[in-house]
Design an enzyme around this catalytic site. Structure first.
Site, PDB file in Angstrom:
ATOM      1  N   CYS A   5      -3.894  10.880   0.679  1.00 43.53           N
ATOM      2  CA  CYS A   5      -3.697  10.648  -0.744  1.00 43.53           C
ATOM      3  C   CYS A   5      -3.772   9.143  -1.123  1.00 43.53           C
ATOM      4  O   CYS A   5      -2.852   8.505  -0.879  1.00 43.53           O
ATOM      5  CB  CYS A   5      -2.536  11.595  -1.131  1.00 43.53           C
ATOM      6  SG  CYS A   5      -2.145  11.238  -2.889  1.00 43.53           S
ATOM      7  N   CYS A   8      -0.487   8.228  -2.796  1.00 36.98           N
ATOM      8  CA  CYS A   8       0.790   8.264  -1.972  1.00 36.98           C
ATOM      9  C   CYS A   8       0.338   6.847  -1.001  1.00 36.98           C
ATOM     10  O   CYS A   8       1.476   6.131  -0.918  1.00 36.98           O
ATOM     11  CB  CYS A   8       0.734   9.321  -0.767  1.00 36.98           C
ATOM     12  SG  CYS A   8       1.327  10.779  -1.294  1.00 36.98           S
ATOM     13  N   ASP A  31      -4.383   1.846 -14.616  1.00 37.14           N
ATOM     14  CA  ASP A  31      -5.611   2.427 -14.309  1.00 37.14           C
ATOM     15  C   ASP A  31      -6.760   1.357 -13.766  1.00 37.14           C
ATOM     16  O   ASP A  31      -6.934   0.495 -14.704  1.00 37.14           O
ATOM     17  CB  ASP A  31      -5.917   3.457 -15.344  1.00 37.14           C
ATOM     18  CG  ASP A  31      -7.231   4.598 -14.612  1.00 37.14           C
ATOM     19  OD1 ASP A  31      -6.897   5.566 -14.673  1.00 37.14           O
ATOM     20  OD2 ASP A  31      -8.188   4.132 -14.429  1.00 37.14           O
ATOM     21  N   HIS A  99      -2.900  14.022  -6.760  1.00 35.70           N
ATOM     22  CA  HIS A  99      -1.462  13.459  -6.692  1.00 35.70           C
ATOM     23  C   HIS A  99      -1.042  13.710  -8.397  1.00 35.70           C
ATOM     24  O   HIS A  99      -1.567  12.630  -8.966  1.00 35.70           O
ATOM     25  CB  HIS A  99      -1.297  12.451  -6.231  1.00 35.70           C
ATOM     26  CG  HIS A  99       0.002  11.953  -6.096  1.00 35.70           C
ATOM     27  ND1 HIS A  99       0.589  11.365  -4.893  1.00 35.70           N
ATOM     28  CD2 HIS A  99       0.992  11.654  -6.951  1.00 35.70           C
ATOM     29  CE1 HIS A  99       1.854  11.031  -5.239  1.00 35.70           C
ATOM     30  NE2 HIS A  99       1.982  10.953  -6.469  1.00 35.70           N
ATOM     31  N   HIS A 101      -0.461  13.009 -12.058  1.00 35.70           N
ATOM     32  CA  HIS A 101      -0.332  11.855 -12.617  1.00 35.70           C
ATOM     33  C   HIS A 101      -0.627  12.099 -14.335  1.00 35.70           C
ATOM     34  O   HIS A 101      -1.295  12.844 -14.657  1.00 35.70           O
ATOM     35  CB  HIS A 101      -1.307  10.657 -12.344  1.00 35.70           C
ATOM     36  CG  HIS A 101      -2.515  11.341 -12.347  1.00 35.70           C
ATOM     37  ND1 HIS A 101      -3.218  12.028 -11.064  1.00 35.70           N
ATOM     38  CD2 HIS A 101      -3.753  11.205 -12.993  1.00 35.70           C
ATOM     39  CE1 HIS A 101      -4.588  12.218 -11.569  1.00 35.70           C
ATOM     40  NE2 HIS A 101      -4.704  11.770 -12.615  1.00 35.70           N
TER      41      HIS A 101
HETATM   42  P1  5GP Z   1      -7.958  11.981 -12.965  1.00 37.11           P
HETATM   43  O1  5GP Z   1      -9.391  12.079 -13.304  1.00 37.11           O
HETATM   44  O2  5GP Z   1      -7.472  12.520 -11.719  1.00 37.11           O
HETATM   45  O3  5GP Z   1      -7.086  12.426 -14.208  1.00 37.11           O
HETATM   46  O4  5GP Z   1      -7.386  10.518 -13.058  1.00 37.11           O
HETATM   47  C1  5GP Z   1      -7.529   9.734 -11.824  1.00 37.11           C
HETATM   48  C2  5GP Z   1      -7.349   8.170 -12.500  1.00 37.11           C
HETATM   49  O5  5GP Z   1      -7.090   7.312 -11.414  1.00 37.11           O
HETATM   50  C3  5GP Z   1      -8.777   7.887 -12.818  1.00 37.11           C
HETATM   51  O6  5GP Z   1      -8.381   7.394 -14.263  1.00 37.11           O
HETATM   52  C4  5GP Z   1      -9.138   6.446 -12.183  1.00 37.11           C
HETATM   53  O7  5GP Z   1      -9.614   5.438 -12.916  1.00 37.11           O
HETATM   54  C5  5GP Z   1      -7.686   6.206 -11.382  1.00 37.11           C
HETATM   55  N1  5GP Z   1      -7.794   5.677 -10.046  1.00 37.11           N
HETATM   56  C6  5GP Z   1      -8.470   6.140  -8.993  1.00 37.11           C
HETATM   57  N2  5GP Z   1      -8.514   5.602  -7.933  1.00 37.11           N
HETATM   58  C7  5GP Z   1      -7.437   4.369  -8.321  1.00 37.11           C
HETATM   59  C8  5GP Z   1      -6.921   3.198  -7.517  1.00 37.11           C
HETATM   60  O8  5GP Z   1      -7.210   3.120  -6.361  1.00 37.11           O
HETATM   61  N3  5GP Z   1      -6.124   2.435  -8.261  1.00 37.11           N
HETATM   62  C9  5GP Z   1      -5.998   2.708  -9.638  1.00 37.11           C
HETATM   63  N4  5GP Z   1      -5.173   1.707 -10.044  1.00 37.11           N
HETATM   64  N5  5GP Z   1      -6.311   3.653 -10.377  1.00 37.11           N
HETATM   65  C10 5GP Z   1      -7.302   4.630  -9.651  1.00 37.11           C
HETATM   66 ZN    ZN Z   2      -0.335  11.846  -3.016  1.00 42.17          ZN
END
Ligand code: 5GP
Ligand code: ZN
Length: 115
Positions: A5, A8, A31, A99, A101
């Site tokens: 993950c 994580c 983000d 995970h 968020h």
């Molecule tokens: P989801 O689409 O799952 O709701 O949101 C995941 C979010 O995590 C996205 O807005 C993406 O830009 C962000 N994200 C993905 N990988 C990383 C990372 O390695 N670092 C940071 N800071 N944000 C990430």
């Molecule tokens: Zn996790």
């Protein structure tokens, strides 16, 4: 911790992040691909894949996340006490990282519905 993950790994310090705030159970970081001038991710340090996986024992963590969001709303000047919290749950809702968020988004006028 789930070794697969990405969040994580961020909690463990194995992947860097732009940390904004931290409590015993919660981490807040920027983000990597911001959708607004302020775009933070508020996550439990514990690996909970989605809201569907939260148990009764996780209730205090969920409350802590909301409390942290309110704290940030009051203390981050760019938010100007206006923000949106969004927690996508499942692929149809746009959840990519499994995970849990909360997206905290603000710093500009937001539209509704989000799409
Ligand atoms: P989801 O689409 O799952 O709701 O949101 C995941 C979010 O995590 C996205 O807005 C993406 O830009 C962000 N994200 C993905 N990988 C990383 C990372 O390695 N670092 C940071 N800071 N944000 C990430
Ligand atoms: Zn996790």
């Amino acid at each position: 911790m789930s070794s697969e993950c990405i969040f994580c790994k961020i909690v463990a310090g194995l992947i860097p992040c732009d940390k904004v705030h931290e409590t015993a159970n919660v981490l807040v970081f920027k983000d990597i691909s911001p959708a607004a001038p302020v775009h933070y991710l508020i996550i439990p340090k514990k690996h909970i894949p989605s809201l569907l996986d939260a148990t009764q024992e996780d209730q205090a963590i969920l409350a802590e996340i909301l409390f942290v969001a309110g704290h940030l709303g009051k203390t981050v000047p760019e938010l100007n006490r206006n923000f949106r919290l969004a927690v996508s749950t499942g692929p149809d809702a746009g959840q990519v990282v499994m995970h849990m968020h909360y997206h905290l988004i603000g710093g500009r006028k937001l539209t509704w519905p989000p799409g």
